[in-house]
Every structure is written in C-alpha cells, then in structure tokens.
Design a protein around this motif. Structure first.
Motif, PDB file in Angstrom:
ATOM      1  N   PRO A 109      40.357 -39.840  15.894  1.00  0.00           N
ATOM      2  CA  PRO A 109      38.969 -39.044  16.488  1.00  0.00           C
ATOM      3  C   PRO A 109      37.935 -38.930  15.342  1.00  0.00           C
ATOM      4  N   ASN A 110      36.657 -39.128  15.618  1.00  0.00           N
ATOM      5  CA  ASN A 110      35.603 -38.882  14.649  1.00  0.00           C
ATOM      6  C   ASN A 110      35.765 -39.776  13.516  1.00  0.00           C
ATOM      7  N   SER A 111      36.513 -40.864  13.464  1.00  0.00           N
ATOM      8  CA  SER A 111      36.356 -41.655  12.126  1.00  0.00           C
ATOM      9  C   SER A 111      35.383 -42.834  12.231  1.00  0.00           C
ATOM     10  N   LYS A 112      34.832 -43.102  11.070  1.00  0.00           N
ATOM     11  CA  LYS A 112      33.973 -44.310  11.174  1.00  0.00           C
ATOM     12  C   LYS A 112      34.727 -45.541  11.770  1.00  0.00           C
ATOM     13  N   PRO A 113      34.065 -46.529  11.996  1.00  0.00           N
ATOM     14  CA  PRO A 113      34.512 -47.637  12.969  1.00  0.00           C
ATOM     15  C   PRO A 113      35.758 -48.213  11.968  1.00  0.00           C
ATOM     16  N   HIS A 114      36.863 -48.448  12.425  1.00  0.00           N
ATOM     17  CA  HIS A 114      37.985 -49.353  11.834  1.00  0.00           C
ATOM     18  C   HIS A 114      37.832 -50.819  11.826  1.00  0.00           C
ATOM     19  N   GLN A 115      38.093 -51.602  10.857  1.00  0.00           N
ATOM     20  CA  GLN A 115      37.889 -52.925  10.900  1.00  0.00           C
ATOM     21  C   GLN A 115      39.285 -53.761  11.293  1.00  0.00           C
ATOM     22  N   TYR A 116      39.584 -54.049  12.694  1.00  0.00           N
ATOM     23  CA  TYR A 116      40.469 -54.749  13.158  1.00  0.00           C
ATOM     24  C   TYR A 116      40.631 -56.166  12.799  1.00  0.00           C
ATOM     25  N   HIS A 117      41.579 -56.832  12.094  1.00  0.00           N
ATOM     26  CA  HIS A 117      41.580 -58.165  11.770  1.00  0.00           C
ATOM     27  C   HIS A 117      42.814 -58.611  12.557  1.00  0.00           C
ATOM     28  N   ILE A 140      55.429 -64.757   5.941  1.00  0.00           N
ATOM     29  CA  ILE A 140      54.279 -65.701   6.574  1.00  0.00           C
ATOM     30  C   ILE A 140      53.357 -66.094   5.254  1.00  0.00           C
ATOM     31  N   LEU A 141      53.305 -65.342   4.466  1.00  0.00           N
ATOM     32  CA  LEU A 141      52.153 -65.833   3.294  1.00  0.00           C
ATOM     33  C   LEU A 141      52.789 -66.850   2.295  1.00  0.00           C
ATOM     34  N   GLN A 142      54.167 -67.132   2.285  1.00  0.00           N
ATOM     35  CA  GLN A 142      54.836 -67.825   1.708  1.00  0.00           C
ATOM     36  C   GLN A 142      54.598 -69.398   2.164  1.00  0.00           C
ATOM     37  N   HIS A 143      54.054 -69.366   3.404  1.00  0.00           N
ATOM     38  CA  HIS A 143      53.980 -70.720   4.151  1.00  0.00           C
ATOM     39  C   HIS A 143      52.554 -71.178   4.709  1.00  0.00           C
ATOM     40  N   VAL A 144      51.619 -70.510   4.303  1.00  0.00           N
ATOM     41  CA  VAL A 144      50.205 -70.736   4.723  1.00  0.00           C
ATOM     42  C   VAL A 144      49.655 -72.002   4.441  1.00  0.00           C
ATOM     43  N   VAL A 145      49.125 -72.809   5.232  1.00  0.00           N
ATOM     44  CA  VAL A 145      48.549 -74.097   5.060  1.00  0.00           C
ATOM     45  C   VAL A 145      47.078 -73.968   5.688  1.00  0.00           C
ATOM     46  N   GLY A 146      46.681 -72.897   6.514  1.00  0.00           N
ATOM     47  CA  GLY A 146      45.457 -72.717   7.074  1.00  0.00           C
ATOM     48  C   GLY A 146      45.480 -71.244   7.577  1.00  0.00           C
ATOM     49  N   LYS A 147      44.159 -70.819   7.848  1.00  0.00           N
ATOM     50  CA  LYS A 147      43.946 -69.411   8.145  1.00  0.00           C
ATOM     51  C   LYS A 147      42.556 -69.165   8.880  1.00  0.00           C
ATOM     52  N   ALA A 148      42.521 -68.403  10.034  1.00  0.00           N
ATOM     53  CA  ALA A 148      41.449 -68.086  10.467  1.00  0.00           C
ATOM     54  C   ALA A 148      41.571 -66.624  11.183  1.00  0.00           C
ATOM     55  N   GLU A 149      40.151 -65.994  11.258  1.00  0.00           N
ATOM     56  CA  GLU A 149      40.158 -64.501  11.490  1.00  0.00           C
ATOM     57  C   GLU A 149      39.038 -64.260  12.295  1.00  0.00           C
ATOM     58  N   LEU A 150      39.394 -63.362  13.120  1.00  0.00           N
ATOM     59  CA  LEU A 150      38.405 -62.419  13.933  1.00  0.00           C
ATOM     60  C   LEU A 150      38.419 -60.961  13.490  1.00  0.00           C
ATOM     61  N   THR A 151      37.170 -60.392  13.265  1.00  0.00           N
ATOM     62  CA  THR A 151      37.024 -58.939  13.012  1.00  0.00           C
ATOM     63  C   THR A 151      36.507 -58.123  13.888  1.00  0.00           C
ATOM     64  N   ALA A 152      36.843 -57.075  14.437  1.00  0.00           N
ATOM     65  CA  ALA A 152      36.407 -56.166  15.376  1.00  0.00           C
ATOM     66  C   ALA A 152      36.267 -54.863  14.798  1.00  0.00           C
ATOM     67  N   PRO A 153      35.062 -54.348  14.329  1.00  0.00           N
ATOM     68  CA  PRO A 153      34.830 -53.018  14.081  1.00  0.00           C
ATOM     69  C   PRO A 153      35.151 -52.126  15.107  1.00  0.00           C
ATOM     70  N   THR A 154      35.901 -51.156  15.162  1.00  0.00           N
ATOM     71  CA  THR A 154      36.011 -50.285  16.515  1.00  0.00           C
ATOM     72  C   THR A 154      36.354 -48.967  16.164  1.00  0.00           C
ATOM     73  N   ASN A 155      35.577 -47.886  16.936  1.00  0.00           N
ATOM     74  CA  ASN A 155      35.920 -46.512  16.997  1.00  0.00           C
ATOM     75  C   ASN A 155      36.226 -45.775  18.175  1.00  0.00           C
ATOM     76  N   ALA A 156      36.387 -46.859  19.372  1.00  0.00           N
ATOM     77  CA  ALA A 156      36.487 -46.609  20.720  1.00  0.00           C
ATOM     78  C   ALA A 156      37.502 -45.854  20.811  1.00  0.00           C
ATOM     79  N   ARG A 157      37.713 -44.903  21.731  1.00  0.00           N
ATOM     80  CA  ARG A 157      38.974 -44.224  22.038  1.00  0.00           C
ATOM     81  C   ARG A 157      39.293 -44.398  23.592  1.00  0.00           C
TER      82      ARG A 157
END
Length: 184
Positions: A133-141, A167-184
C-alpha cells in the motif's frame, strides 16, 4: 596498439550480438510501459484482482533456439532481492505464445513439458502484481528467454534464484515487457 583495441572492441560487439539475438514479445493483456489491468493483479494480501496470467505471444525466434523460459519479476519489492511472480521453464521451441490464464497452479494450460518454478508467494503458478500500500509504482518485468538447450533440469523444490542461474547460462535471445503498477 590502437588497431588491436579496435579489433578487440569489434570482436566483442560481434560476440555480444551473436550471443543474444533479437526476439519479440507482445501481449493482448499487457502493454509495454502501461499499468497492469485488474485480471493480472493478485487476489490476496490486500489486492483484489483476478490473478490471471497475461496472454503472451512471441516471434523473431533466434536461430538455434531449443526451448524458452519465461519470468515475471518485480525488482522494486521491498525485500532486498526483488520478488519473483512467475517462472516457467522448458517451453518447447515450437511454442509461440501462452493463453491468458496459462499460469494457473498445476500448469494445465501450459504446453506439454513446460514446468513452473515456485514463485515468491510460495506456489508453482502465476502470482499477479501486488505492490505494498502507498508505494510508488513497481516495475514488473515479463521476460522471455530463447535458450540453446532442450531442457533445464531442476529439482522439484528449485528456487527462483536457481532457475534464473540455469536460464542465464543458455540465453540466445531475450525480449521483455515492463508494466509499472501500483494498483491493488
């Protein structure tokens, strides 16, 4: 000597681009850099969402991909080590997405062979966004990894850290979505 440095730099750039190739991740449920909607919000700990994992699609799969791994992580959680919301390993190389709700406990909506790792809520499944509660938006990756291995072998009680290490020992590609959220 100057030529040697230039060659070393060029070879480093070539290795970097070869080591982690492009991959595209998209979603009908999550828009990059926009807040999660109700369905993806957790429904415990004071949060009142539906706790439904988002629909995800991917394309531009790097050559040599033998499987995928998927994680959802909140680096802003007040724990000193962030918070793992969802971890899926051993997604088959021919998979190109997951339907909404694929993170249900038990994995009934996951492709054959895929496995979920225990999240920081303490169960094997999707645990939606739920910042304090009452936190700044968190960045969900939400991060999809293309891997150069058919399967990551982990014990049934594997932690998120152990899964991440493997996982990180075998990466050949990576993609990411980020959703900043403070909704409860």
């Amino acid at each position: 000597m100057n030529t040697g440095i230039k060659l070393l730099t060029l070879s480093g750039l070539l290795f970097s681009s070869m080591a982690c190739q492009a991959l595209t991740l998209s979603s009908d449920s999550v828009t990059n850099d926009q807040s999660f909607k109700n369905p993806q919000i957790f429904n415990q700990w004071g949060c009142t969402g539906d706790n439904i994992s988002p629909q995800l699609s991917w394309s531009d799969v790097p050559k040599g991909t033998k499987s995928f791994a998927l994680t959802m992580y909140d680096p802003d959680a007040p724990t000193g080590s962030g918070w793992w919301h969802w971890l899926v390993i051993n997604l088959p190389a021919d998979a190109r997405g997951l339907p909404a709700g694929a993170g249900v406990e038990g994995g009934a909506k996951l492709p054959k062979g895929a496995t979920m790792i225990t999240n920081d809520f303490g169960f094997k499944g999707y645990g939606g966004a739920c910042p304090p509660p009452n936190s700044k938006p968190h960045q969900y990756h939400i991060t999809l990894y293309a891997l150069d291995t058919d399967k990551i072998e982990l014990p049934g009680n594997a932690t998120a850290a152990l899964a991440g290490y493997n996982i990180l020992q075998h990466v050949v590609g990576k993609a990411e979505l980020t959703a900043p959220t403070n909704a409860r």
